[in-house]
Design a protein around this motif. Structure first.
Motif, PDB file in Angstrom:
ATOM      1  N   ALA A 189       0.543   0.692  -7.717  1.00 50.25           N
ATOM      2  CA  ALA A 189       0.537   1.786  -6.756  1.00 50.25           C
ATOM      3  C   ALA A 189      -0.851   2.157  -6.251  1.00 50.25           C
ATOM      4  O   ALA A 189      -1.070   3.241  -5.759  1.00 50.25           O
ATOM      5  CB  ALA A 189       1.236   3.018  -7.330  1.00 50.25           C
ATOM      6  N   ILE A 190      -1.772   1.251  -6.431  1.00 49.80           N
ATOM      7  CA  ILE A 190      -3.072   1.487  -5.808  1.00 49.80           C
ATOM      8  C   ILE A 190      -2.978   0.947  -4.390  1.00 49.80           C
ATOM      9  O   ILE A 190      -2.628  -0.217  -4.200  1.00 49.80           O
ATOM     10  CB  ILE A 190      -4.196   0.756  -6.564  1.00 49.80           C
ATOM     11  N   PRO A 191      -3.242   1.772  -3.393  1.00 45.65           N
ATOM     12  CA  PRO A 191      -3.123   1.267  -2.027  1.00 45.65           C
ATOM     13  C   PRO A 191      -4.158   0.170  -1.730  1.00 45.65           C
ATOM     14  O   PRO A 191      -5.224   0.133  -2.346  1.00 45.65           O
ATOM     15  CB  PRO A 191      -3.374   2.506  -1.164  1.00 45.65           C
ATOM     16  N   ASN A 276       0.245  -8.218   2.607  1.00 44.43           N
ATOM     17  CA  ASN A 276       0.694  -7.228   1.629  1.00 44.43           C
ATOM     18  C   ASN A 276      -0.089  -5.920   1.690  1.00 44.43           C
ATOM     19  O   ASN A 276       0.141  -5.030   0.888  1.00 44.43           O
ATOM     20  CB  ASN A 276       0.567  -7.800   0.217  1.00 44.43           C
ATOM     21  N   ALA A 277      -1.019  -5.852   2.601  1.00 41.77           N
ATOM     22  CA  ALA A 277      -1.885  -4.674   2.640  1.00 41.77           C
ATOM     23  C   ALA A 277      -1.177  -3.467   3.259  1.00 41.77           C
ATOM     24  O   ALA A 277      -0.233  -3.613   4.028  1.00 41.77           O
ATOM     25  CB  ALA A 277      -3.139  -4.993   3.435  1.00 41.77           C
ATOM     26  N   ASP A 278      -1.650  -2.287   2.881  1.00 44.54           N
ATOM     27  CA  ASP A 278      -1.141  -1.065   3.506  1.00 44.54           C
ATOM     28  C   ASP A 278      -1.893  -0.777   4.799  1.00 44.54           C
ATOM     29  O   ASP A 278      -1.437  -0.036   5.657  1.00 44.54           O
ATOM     30  CB  ASP A 278      -1.344   0.127   2.551  1.00 44.54           C
ATOM     31  N   LEU A 279      -3.079  -1.360   4.871  1.00 44.89           N
ATOM     32  CA  LEU A 279      -3.921  -1.093   6.032  1.00 44.89           C
ATOM     33  C   LEU A 279      -4.757  -2.331   6.339  1.00 44.89           C
ATOM     34  O   LEU A 279      -5.290  -2.968   5.435  1.00 44.89           O
ATOM     35  CB  LEU A 279      -4.863   0.090   5.716  1.00 44.89           C
ATOM     36  N   LEU A 280      -4.844  -2.682   7.616  1.00 42.27           N
ATOM     37  CA  LEU A 280      -5.745  -3.771   8.011  1.00 42.27           C
ATOM     38  C   LEU A 280      -6.999  -3.161   8.621  1.00 42.27           C
ATOM     39  O   LEU A 280      -6.927  -2.197   9.384  1.00 42.27           O
ATOM     40  CB  LEU A 280      -5.071  -4.678   9.050  1.00 42.27           C
ATOM     41  N   ILE A 281      -8.125  -3.720   8.240  1.00 45.34           N
ATOM     42  CA  ILE A 281      -9.391  -3.275   8.816  1.00 45.34           C
ATOM     43  C   ILE A 281      -9.940  -4.436   9.617  1.00 45.34           C
ATOM     44  O   ILE A 281     -10.414  -5.424   9.058  1.00 45.34           O
ATOM     45  CB  ILE A 281     -10.386  -2.894   7.701  1.00 45.34           C
ATOM     46  N   GLN A 282      -9.799  -4.347  10.928  1.00 47.31           N
ATOM     47  CA  GLN A 282     -10.297  -5.448  11.757  1.00 47.31           C
ATOM     48  C   GLN A 282     -11.784  -5.251  12.037  1.00 47.31           C
ATOM     49  O   GLN A 282     -12.179  -4.245  12.628  1.00 47.31           O
ATOM     50  CB  GLN A 282      -9.540  -5.557  13.085  1.00 47.31           C
ATOM     51  N   VAL A 349     -15.402   4.628   5.142  1.00 44.27           N
ATOM     52  CA  VAL A 349     -14.606   5.010   3.972  1.00 44.27           C
ATOM     53  C   VAL A 349     -13.750   6.233   4.300  1.00 44.27           C
ATOM     54  O   VAL A 349     -12.581   6.321   3.916  1.00 44.27           O
ATOM     55  CB  VAL A 349     -15.515   5.299   2.758  1.00 44.27           C
ATOM     56  N   ASP A 350     -14.334   7.145   5.045  1.00 43.57           N
ATOM     57  CA  ASP A 350     -13.606   8.345   5.411  1.00 43.57           C
ATOM     58  C   ASP A 350     -12.350   8.020   6.227  1.00 43.57           C
ATOM     59  O   ASP A 350     -11.271   8.578   5.995  1.00 43.57           O
ATOM     60  CB  ASP A 350     -14.539   9.241   6.225  1.00 43.57           C
ATOM     61  N   HIS A 355      -6.249   7.003   6.282  1.00 41.04           N
ATOM     62  CA  HIS A 355      -5.057   6.181   6.491  1.00 41.04           C
ATOM     63  C   HIS A 355      -4.321   5.855   5.195  1.00 41.04           C
ATOM     64  O   HIS A 355      -3.112   5.730   5.187  1.00 41.04           O
ATOM     65  CB  HIS A 355      -5.438   4.880   7.210  1.00 41.04           C
ATOM     66  N   LEU A 356      -5.083   5.707   4.113  1.00 44.43           N
ATOM     67  CA  LEU A 356      -4.449   5.296   2.857  1.00 44.43           C
ATOM     68  C   LEU A 356      -3.849   6.457   2.071  1.00 44.43           C
ATOM     69  O   LEU A 356      -2.871   6.308   1.364  1.00 44.43           O
ATOM     70  CB  LEU A 356      -5.440   4.544   1.969  1.00 44.43           C
ATOM     71  N   PHE A 357      -4.497   7.607   2.176  1.00 47.01           N
ATOM     72  CA  PHE A 357      -4.022   8.764   1.404  1.00 47.01           C
ATOM     73  C   PHE A 357      -3.601   9.842   2.385  1.00 47.01           C
ATOM     74  O   PHE A 357      -4.431  10.522   2.968  1.00 47.01           O
ATOM     75  CB  PHE A 357      -5.134   9.279   0.487  1.00 47.01           C
ATOM     76  N   LYS A 358      -2.301   9.947   2.555  1.00 48.31           N
ATOM     77  CA  LYS A 358      -1.773  10.801   3.626  1.00 48.31           C
ATOM     78  C   LYS A 358      -2.215  12.264   3.513  1.00 48.31           C
ATOM     79  O   LYS A 358      -2.383  12.948   4.511  1.00 48.31           O
ATOM     80  CB  LYS A 358      -0.244  10.731   3.652  1.00 48.31           C
TER      81      LYS A 358
END
Ligand code: GDP
Length: 368
Positions: A189-191, A276-282, A349-350, A355-358
């Motif tokens: 459960a680690i994003p 499988n990622a929760d977020l893509l960082i392009q 990071v901010d 995006h990762l922690f609603k």
């Protein structure tokens, strides 16, 4: 010598610039570039006949050993060009395969490259000169008969096919254990955020910068170098932020235009990390005049590997090499930064956190 056919496609010039960079990434020195404007490739020799002679002469005068073509060649084009120029011919696909082969680090990546190489070679196996003669003279000397009418070429093909299926099995076994690891990560459960984007855009630099700030002390830094394809294998790092929020960051294979289909296929499991990622960082090299084409390439590759609906933030990197002010946030999913600057990484990071922690309320969005 790098060579290409200008058939009017709009990205021709850009793809030739990229071809030169690929050659350099393969430790080759580019002496010159030769283009031909033509409606369509010559089916026998790729270039027109006169051009082949010109290339041979230029190669001869400059003691060139290798000629690189911008497109993948058919087996007969490859052979005819080799005969017509007296040089080794490397088409774009073979060049990318060589780079990948030299860079692969993990067992998984090595297998993936080997399979892609064999698949590329399979249709390009050559009949030996004596067999060609036999075929022409209709049957031949009697010394080359192979019982059940099997030629040497057919035998070679079968050997390679065997080899490919063997490697596939080995890869499947590894993939399974990788999948288990991925599942475990999902369970924990680690994003997860995955860096994607064009090769050389700064993904490893961002990864290293963040690991340096937030990674566990013993984490090694990722190989970072001004070269295409510095990153071939996926690496995953866990980052712990000052407020104890944790997330995983993965860095994966860099994209490049006209990535050979075999490679996209072979690297699917490596690229699955991004899936499988929760977020893509392009990550985008904002200082490169072709950055828009690169973004299009990334979008196309992501689609090819079946990644379409994961949220994505755009990181316009290397802003220090432009006139544009940075770090800045545009909307809530675009940042203009320099991976080498601390305040930039903080801003990034901010945005990632948001995006990762609603439940996260951004604190530093007012940074100029
Ligand atoms: P990757 O292939 O996407 O992982 O790219 P790298 O992180 O290896 O970076 C490629 C090159 O660009 C390296 O030489 C980095 O030092 C350089 N680089 C990365 N980010 C920046 C940046 O923000 N500004 C400048 N000037 N150079 C950068």
């Amino acid at each position: 010598i790098i060579t290409g056919l200008d058939t009017g496609q709009k990205d021709f010039d850009y793809s030739m610039v990229e071809l030169a960079e690929l050659a350099q990434a393969n430790h080759m020195e580019v002496v010159t570039r030769i283009d031909q404007v033509i409606d369509r490739p010559n089916p026998a020799t790729y270039f027109g006949k006169g051009k082949v002679e010109e290339i041979r002469d230029v190669a001869d005068a400059n003691h060139v050993s290798t000629i690189i073509t911008n497109d993948e060649l058919s087996p007969s084009q490859l052979r005819n060009l080799e005969e017509g120029t007296d040089c080794r011919i490397l088409d774009r696909t073979a060049l990318i395969l060589e780079i990948f082969a030299n860079r692969a680090q993990t067992k998984e990546a090595k297998l993936q490259v080997q399979i892609a190489e064999l698949q590329y070679r399979l249709p390009r196996l050559q009949t030996s000169a004596s067999e060609r003669l036999d075929q022409q003279t209709g049957g031949g000397s009697g010394f080359t008969n192979r019982g059940a009418g099997e030629t040497k070429l057919e035998m070679d093909r079968r050997t390679i096919q065997h080899h490919i299926s063997h490697l596939r099995q080995e890869l499947a076994a590894i993939d399974k254990s990788e999948q288990t690891k991925r599942k475990l990560r999902a369970k924990s459960a680690i994003p997860t955020a995955a860096l994607v984007g064009y090769t050389n855009s700064g993904k490893s630099t961002i990864m290293n910068g963040l690991v340096r700030k937030y990674g566990a002390a013993e984490e090694k830094t990722v190989f970072e170098k001004n070269m295409l394809f510095a990153t071939l294998d996926t690496s995953v790092r866990q980052l712990t932020l000052p407020d104890q929020k944790r997330f995983l960051l993965s860095d994966t294979v860099g994209f490049v235009s006209k990535l050979p289909t075999h490679l996209v296929e072979s690297f699917k499991s490596t690229l699955a990390e991004a899936a499988n990622a929760d977020l893509l960082i392009q990550v985008i090299d904002y200082s490169d005049p072709h950055y828009k084409q690169m973004m299009a390439t990334t979008a196309k590759t992501l689609k090819q590997i079946g990644i379409e609906d994961i949220p994505m933030i755009n990181v316009f990197n290397k802003a220090d090499k432009t006139e544009i002010e940075f770090p800045i946030l545009e909307g809530d999913d675009q940042v203009v930064i320099s991976a080498k600057q601390d305040a930039s990484l903080d801003l990034l990071v901010d945005v990632i956190k948001k995006h990762l922690f609603k439940d996260y309320v951004t604190a530093t969005l007012l940074i100029p």
